[in-house]
Design an enzyme around this catalytic site. Sequence first.
Site, PDB file in Angstrom:
ATOM      1  N   HIS A 100      54.346  35.723  47.123  1.00  0.00           N
ATOM      2  CA  HIS A 100      54.693  35.978  48.518  1.00  0.00           C
ATOM      3  C   HIS A 100      56.209  35.926  48.689  1.00  0.00           C
ATOM      4  O   HIS A 100      56.885  35.120  48.033  1.00  0.00           O
ATOM      5  CB  HIS A 100      54.054  34.939  49.438  1.00  0.00           C
ATOM      6  CG  HIS A 100      52.582  34.793  49.263  1.00  0.00           C
ATOM      7  ND1 HIS A 100      51.709  35.846  49.431  1.00  0.00           N
ATOM      8  CD2 HIS A 100      51.823  33.721  48.936  1.00  0.00           C
ATOM      9  CE1 HIS A 100      50.473  35.422  49.213  1.00  0.00           C
ATOM     10  NE2 HIS A 100      50.518  34.141  48.907  1.00  0.00           N
ATOM     11  N   HIS A 174      51.343  32.951  41.523  1.00  0.00           N
ATOM     12  CA  HIS A 174      50.164  32.096  41.609  1.00  0.00           C
ATOM     13  C   HIS A 174      48.889  32.913  41.702  1.00  0.00           C
ATOM     14  O   HIS A 174      48.920  34.111  41.998  1.00  0.00           O
ATOM     15  CB  HIS A 174      50.252  31.168  42.823  1.00  0.00           C
ATOM     16  CG  HIS A 174      50.268  31.899  44.134  1.00  0.00           C
ATOM     17  ND1 HIS A 174      51.411  32.432  44.678  1.00  0.00           N
ATOM     18  CD2 HIS A 174      49.271  32.205  45.019  1.00  0.00           C
ATOM     19  CE1 HIS A 174      51.132  33.016  45.827  1.00  0.00           C
ATOM     20  NE2 HIS A 174      49.823  32.904  46.057  1.00  0.00           N
ATOM     21  N   ARG A 194      50.721  41.942  45.096  1.00  0.00           N
ATOM     22  CA  ARG A 194      49.890  41.804  43.899  1.00  0.00           C
ATOM     23  C   ARG A 194      50.680  42.221  42.665  1.00  0.00           C
ATOM     24  O   ARG A 194      51.273  43.299  42.624  1.00  0.00           O
ATOM     25  CB  ARG A 194      48.635  42.664  43.993  1.00  0.00           C
ATOM     26  CG  ARG A 194      47.639  42.220  45.038  1.00  0.00           C
ATOM     27  CD  ARG A 194      46.295  42.920  44.847  1.00  0.00           C
ATOM     28  NE  ARG A 194      45.484  42.808  46.046  1.00  0.00           N
ATOM     29  CZ  ARG A 194      45.368  43.758  46.956  1.00  0.00           C
ATOM     30  NH1 ARG A 194      45.978  44.917  46.782  1.00  0.00           N
ATOM     31  NH2 ARG A 194      44.634  43.572  48.027  1.00  0.00           N
TER      32      ARG A 194
END
Length: 327
Positions: A100, A174, A194
């Site tokens: 993110h 992550h 992604r």
Amino acid sequence: MFYPLKFDHKYIEKIWGGTKLQNYRDDLPEVDGQIGESWDVSAQEAGMSIVQNGKLAGKTLKELTAMYPQQILGEEIEAEEFPLLLKILDAQAQLSIQVHPDDEYAAKYPGEAGKTEAWYVIDADPDSYLVIGTKDCSESEFKKAVQNDEINQYVKKIKVEKGDVFFIKAGLLHAIGAGIMLAEIQQSSDTTYRVYDYGRGRELHLSKAMDVIDFKLSSEKRKGLKVCGDDYDYSYFCLNDKFALDIIDVKTAYQDQGDQQRFYILTVVEGSGKLIYADQELELDEIESVLIPAYSEEFRIEGNLKLMKSYVPDLEKNQEQILSIIE
């Protein structure tokens, strides 16, 4: 005076979704796929929370924040919209390996927002794991590995069990592994880049991801700082400028009221009980969340249960509290 608010659950199908939620809830929709997420306290349009109880029933969280900003958010929360998002995630399969952005990077792209988050593991199958961070690779080596389907040798895997807490800062690579259900508190954002998706055919965002991955970032299981009491134990786990995450382990009862400076969210991560306020009583089942508005009246929680408390902190005040405990 305001009161503790429960919301309808907003369920979202995911390709990786599981069936663990069926063990806790009886309001899941009948869908062709699996439910991967329940958005339980949200002002995001994709999963807007609607009040379930009391005189404000039927109002959305966005409406309440606009109508009563100080009473809901608090006198010290400078935000035009509700700043946090509380989800329950149920992963039957591995999520994509992702990252993110922080607020600064996301601001370059209209409609995107930064996202830092934290996880409390509610349930985990034996040998289940999280992907958290990279290992032993340069940026160019990592990018080549992604393109050659060799990413596994360059990601760090951490075995997890029920009760573990992890802090996932923006920029940290992550993924949630298969067989894990967790509570997630995060900035109010749905921005995800992604990196790798195990050939499932969904869109990847490698260019943006490579911009924001911090190869120096890592995260280990949080140890917490516990203060023991007769009726409950209180533990501090995560503290940053976006949110704080504490755990309240209620043995018999816990009494509190709204903090006029800021709201907070209570999520039952283990056990069950009831919340009593004025002449009302709310059942608190496992993985149920309650929003405590800043101007909420006094309440009492009874039972044997563990609560995750999430809120936007006063960093200086919280740090002083923690230092006083250590000293």
